[in-house]
Enzyme design. Structure first.
Site, PDB file in Angstrom:
ATOM      1  N   ASP A 167      12.174  73.187  24.024  1.00 41.06           N
ATOM      2  CA  ASP A 167      11.082  72.676  24.845  1.00 41.06           C
ATOM      3  C   ASP A 167      10.251  73.910  25.260  1.00 41.06           C
ATOM      4  O   ASP A 167      10.735  75.046  25.164  1.00 41.06           O
ATOM      5  CB  ASP A 167      11.686  71.970  26.066  1.00 41.06           C
ATOM      6  CG  ASP A 167      10.640  71.574  27.079  1.00 41.06           C
ATOM      7  OD1 ASP A 167       9.614  70.998  26.680  1.00 41.06           O
ATOM      8  OD2 ASP A 167      10.848  71.847  28.281  1.00 41.06           O
ATOM      9  N   LEU A 168       9.028  73.678  25.689  1.00 40.12           N
ATOM     10  CA  LEU A 168       8.176  74.821  26.060  1.00 40.12           C
ATOM     11  C   LEU A 168       8.173  75.063  27.577  1.00 40.12           C
ATOM     12  O   LEU A 168       8.759  76.043  28.064  1.00 40.12           O
ATOM     13  CB  LEU A 168       6.739  74.585  25.575  1.00 40.12           C
ATOM     14  CG  LEU A 168       5.724  75.654  25.977  1.00 40.12           C
ATOM     15  CD1 LEU A 168       5.999  76.984  25.288  1.00 40.12           C
ATOM     16  CD2 LEU A 168       4.297  75.194  25.671  1.00 40.12           C
ATOM     17  N   ASP A 169       7.522  74.134  28.313  1.00 42.05           N
ATOM     18  CA  ASP A 169       7.328  74.340  29.753  1.00 42.05           C
ATOM     19  C   ASP A 169       8.668  74.327  30.488  1.00 42.05           C
ATOM     20  O   ASP A 169       9.383  73.325  30.463  1.00 42.05           O
ATOM     21  CB  ASP A 169       6.430  73.224  30.318  1.00 42.05           C
ATOM     22  CG  ASP A 169       5.040  73.237  29.693  1.00 42.05           C
ATOM     23  OD1 ASP A 169       4.389  74.285  29.738  1.00 42.05           O
ATOM     24  OD2 ASP A 169       4.613  72.189  29.159  1.00 42.05           O
ATOM     25  N   THR A 174       5.993  77.690  33.142  1.00 40.46           N
ATOM     26  CA  THR A 174       4.751  76.965  33.442  1.00 40.46           C
ATOM     27  C   THR A 174       5.006  75.648  34.181  1.00 40.46           C
ATOM     28  O   THR A 174       4.043  75.027  34.651  1.00 40.46           O
ATOM     29  CB  THR A 174       3.987  76.662  32.138  1.00 40.46           C
ATOM     30  OG1 THR A 174       4.958  76.296  31.145  1.00 40.46           O
ATOM     31  CG2 THR A 174       3.196  77.845  31.657  1.00 40.46           C
ATOM     32  N   LYS A 216       8.899  66.208  34.989  1.00 42.17           N
ATOM     33  CA  LYS A 216       9.101  67.255  33.980  1.00 42.17           C
ATOM     34  C   LYS A 216       9.338  66.616  32.613  1.00 42.17           C
ATOM     35  O   LYS A 216      10.118  65.667  32.495  1.00 42.17           O
ATOM     36  CB  LYS A 216      10.299  68.133  34.354  1.00 42.17           C
ATOM     37  CG  LYS A 216      10.003  69.109  35.467  1.00 42.17           C
ATOM     38  CD  LYS A 216      11.195  70.042  35.686  1.00 42.17           C
ATOM     39  CE  LYS A 216      10.926  71.002  36.820  1.00 42.17           C
ATOM     40  NZ  LYS A 216      12.138  71.777  37.167  1.00 42.17           N
ATOM     41  N   SER A 218       7.634  69.738  22.358  1.00 43.39           N
ATOM     42  CA  SER A 218       7.027  69.704  23.698  1.00 43.39           C
ATOM     43  C   SER A 218       6.084  68.523  23.847  1.00 43.39           C
ATOM     44  O   SER A 218       5.427  68.123  22.886  1.00 43.39           O
ATOM     45  CB  SER A 218       6.240  71.005  23.910  1.00 43.39           C
ATOM     46  OG  SER A 218       5.398  70.905  25.034  1.00 43.39           O
ATOM     47  N   ALA A 219       5.988  68.013  25.077  1.00 46.95           N
ATOM     48  CA  ALA A 219       5.041  66.924  25.369  1.00 46.95           C
ATOM     49  C   ALA A 219       3.625  67.448  25.568  1.00 46.95           C
ATOM     50  O   ALA A 219       2.674  66.680  25.627  1.00 46.95           O
ATOM     51  CB  ALA A 219       5.486  66.197  26.637  1.00 46.95           C
ATOM     52  N   LYS A 247       8.608  61.636  25.739  1.00 43.63           N
ATOM     53  CA  LYS A 247       9.983  61.740  26.239  1.00 43.63           C
ATOM     54  C   LYS A 247      10.092  60.818  27.456  1.00 43.63           C
ATOM     55  O   LYS A 247       9.130  60.733  28.212  1.00 43.63           O
ATOM     56  CB  LYS A 247      10.284  63.183  26.680  1.00 43.63           C
ATOM     57  CG  LYS A 247      10.220  64.222  25.572  1.00 43.63           C
ATOM     58  CD  LYS A 247      10.369  65.639  26.163  1.00 43.63           C
ATOM     59  CE  LYS A 247      10.095  66.704  25.120  1.00 43.63           C
ATOM     60  NZ  LYS A 247      10.083  68.081  25.656  1.00 43.63           N
ATOM     61  N   GLU A 306      16.382  72.162  26.926  1.00 43.48           N
ATOM     62  CA  GLU A 306      15.489  71.370  27.774  1.00 43.48           C
ATOM     63  C   GLU A 306      15.693  71.673  29.253  1.00 43.48           C
ATOM     64  O   GLU A 306      16.824  71.917  29.679  1.00 43.48           O
ATOM     65  CB  GLU A 306      15.791  69.879  27.579  1.00 43.48           C
ATOM     66  CG  GLU A 306      14.856  69.165  26.647  1.00 43.48           C
ATOM     67  CD  GLU A 306      13.454  68.984  27.184  1.00 43.48           C
ATOM     68  OE1 GLU A 306      13.226  69.218  28.388  1.00 43.48           O
ATOM     69  OE2 GLU A 306      12.564  68.622  26.402  1.00 43.48           O
ATOM     70  N   ASP A 307      14.611  71.583  30.029  1.00 50.48           N
ATOM     71  CA  ASP A 307      14.743  71.737  31.483  1.00 50.48           C
ATOM     72  C   ASP A 307      14.486  70.409  32.200  1.00 50.48           C
ATOM     73  O   ASP A 307      14.436  70.396  33.425  1.00 50.48           O
ATOM     74  CB  ASP A 307      13.748  72.784  32.010  1.00 50.48           C
ATOM     75  CG  ASP A 307      12.317  72.277  31.960  1.00 50.48           C
ATOM     76  OD1 ASP A 307      11.955  71.632  30.952  1.00 50.48           O
ATOM     77  OD2 ASP A 307      11.569  72.512  32.923  1.00 50.48           O
TER      78      ASP A 307
HETATM   79  C1  BG6 Z   1       5.542  68.967  29.496  1.00 50.00           C
HETATM   80  C2  BG6 Z   1       5.636  69.287  30.960  1.00 50.00           C
HETATM   81  O1  BG6 Z   1       6.040  70.023  28.746  1.00 50.00           O
HETATM   82  O2  BG6 Z   1       4.195  68.742  29.123  1.00 50.00           O
HETATM   83  C3  BG6 Z   1       4.976  68.209  31.801  1.00 50.00           C
HETATM   84  O3  BG6 Z   1       7.017  69.386  31.328  1.00 50.00           O
HETATM   85  C4  BG6 Z   1       3.553  67.989  31.319  1.00 50.00           C
HETATM   86  O4  BG6 Z   1       5.003  68.598  33.154  1.00 50.00           O
HETATM   87  C5  BG6 Z   1       3.556  67.677  29.828  1.00 50.00           C
HETATM   88  O5  BG6 Z   1       2.963  66.889  32.019  1.00 50.00           O
HETATM   89  C6  BG6 Z   1       2.146  67.481  29.261  1.00 50.00           C
HETATM   90  O6  BG6 Z   1       1.470  68.695  29.306  1.00 50.00           O
HETATM   91  P1  BG6 Z   1      -0.093  68.889  29.099  1.00 50.00           P
HETATM   92  O7  BG6 Z   1      -0.208  70.401  29.001  1.00 50.00           O
HETATM   93  O8  BG6 Z   1      -0.473  68.195  27.850  1.00 50.00           O
HETATM   94  O9  BG6 Z   1      -0.767  68.325  30.295  1.00 50.00           O
HETATM   95 MG    MG Z   2      10.071  71.347  30.083  1.00 53.77          MG
END
Ligand code: BG6
Ligand code: MG
Length: 215
Positions: free
Chosen positions: A9-11, A17, A45, A114-115, A145, A169-170
């Site tokens: 996962d990224l964030d 972030t 998240k 990542s989402a 997710k 994943e977090d």
């Molecule tokens: C996820 C984050 O990685 O991405 C969420 O954990 C975030 O908090 C989601 O809402 C979507 O991100 P973005 O950058 O497309 O708004």
């Molecule tokens: Mg995350």
């Protein structure tokens, strides 16, 4: 030994972030007179932008008209983009580069799951974009997710079995997605929050090469 697929996962896993997403949503929530807590944020998240705003509204049984909804999504993203403007390779969370080196050295697969629709831009800023064999992000996936689509797409493309996939994943929703996909889930963060993970680490740099080799 089978080739493994490690999905990051990224964030909140690769870069810190998640705190910027929280601050940006807090700003939007206060505009709507909604008191948005750090505990409620755990439920956001891993959740995509649209569903995050829906959840914030649900916390207080509020509804807003579609044009305001869409303008708040844009505003949230603009606030978020200002926070991440200055991130660079020094912001990569400790332990990530070591694990990537391990995965590359042993010729396993490496994917991003990542989402976020900002994922590619952030990976470029972190100078990690080239490392990944495949990047599945919020610009590609249709189901957010905890739906496992984001992880299954890289598994299918790289022709790996689910039991050979490891997900870092977090988020609660991300761990649920990995478990639903039949993958090994590794929760990074608070063990009590991520109690549904197969393995837990409070910080990424506690993951050793020895642990990775036993997966
Ligand atoms: C996820 C984050 O990685 O991405 C969420 O954990 C975030 O908090 C989601 O809402 C979507 O991100 P973005 O950058 O497309 O708004
Ligand atoms: Mg995350």
């Amino acid at each position: 030994m089978n080739k493994k697929l490690f999905i990051f996962d990224l964030d909140g896993v690769i870069v810190d972030t998640a705190k910027y997403h929280f601050l940006a949503w807090q700003n939007i929530a206060s505009e709507l007179n909604i008191d948005f807590t750090i505990e409620q944020n755990e439920l956001l998240k891993g959740v995509n932008r649209e569903n995050s705003l829906l959840k914030i509204l649900e916390f207080e049984n509020k509804s807003i008209d579609p044009s305001l909804f869409n303008s708040l999504l844009i505003k949230k993203n603009n606030i978020y983009l200002r926070y991440v403007e200055k991130i660079n390779s020094s912001d990569v969370i400790d332990g990530i580069k070591n694990s990537i080196d391990y995965i590359k050295k042993h010729k396993h697969h490496l994917a991003l799951g990542s989402a976020s629709k900002n994922a590619q831009m952030i990976l470029r800023k972190l100078e990690l974009f080239e490392c990944f064999d495949i990047i599945i992000d919020g610009t590609i996936t249709e189901k957010a997710k905890p739906n496992p689509e984001v992880f299954l797409r890289s598994m299918n493309r790289l022709k790996v079995k689910s039991e050979d996939c490891i997900v870092f994943e977090d988020s609660i929703s991300g761990i649920t997605a990995a478990n639903t996909a039949g993958m090994i889930s590794i929760g990074i963060g608070n063990k009590d929050v991520l109690s549904n993970a197969n393995h837990n680490f409070s910080k990424f740099n506690l993951i050793t090469n020895q642990f990775l080799s036993h997966l």
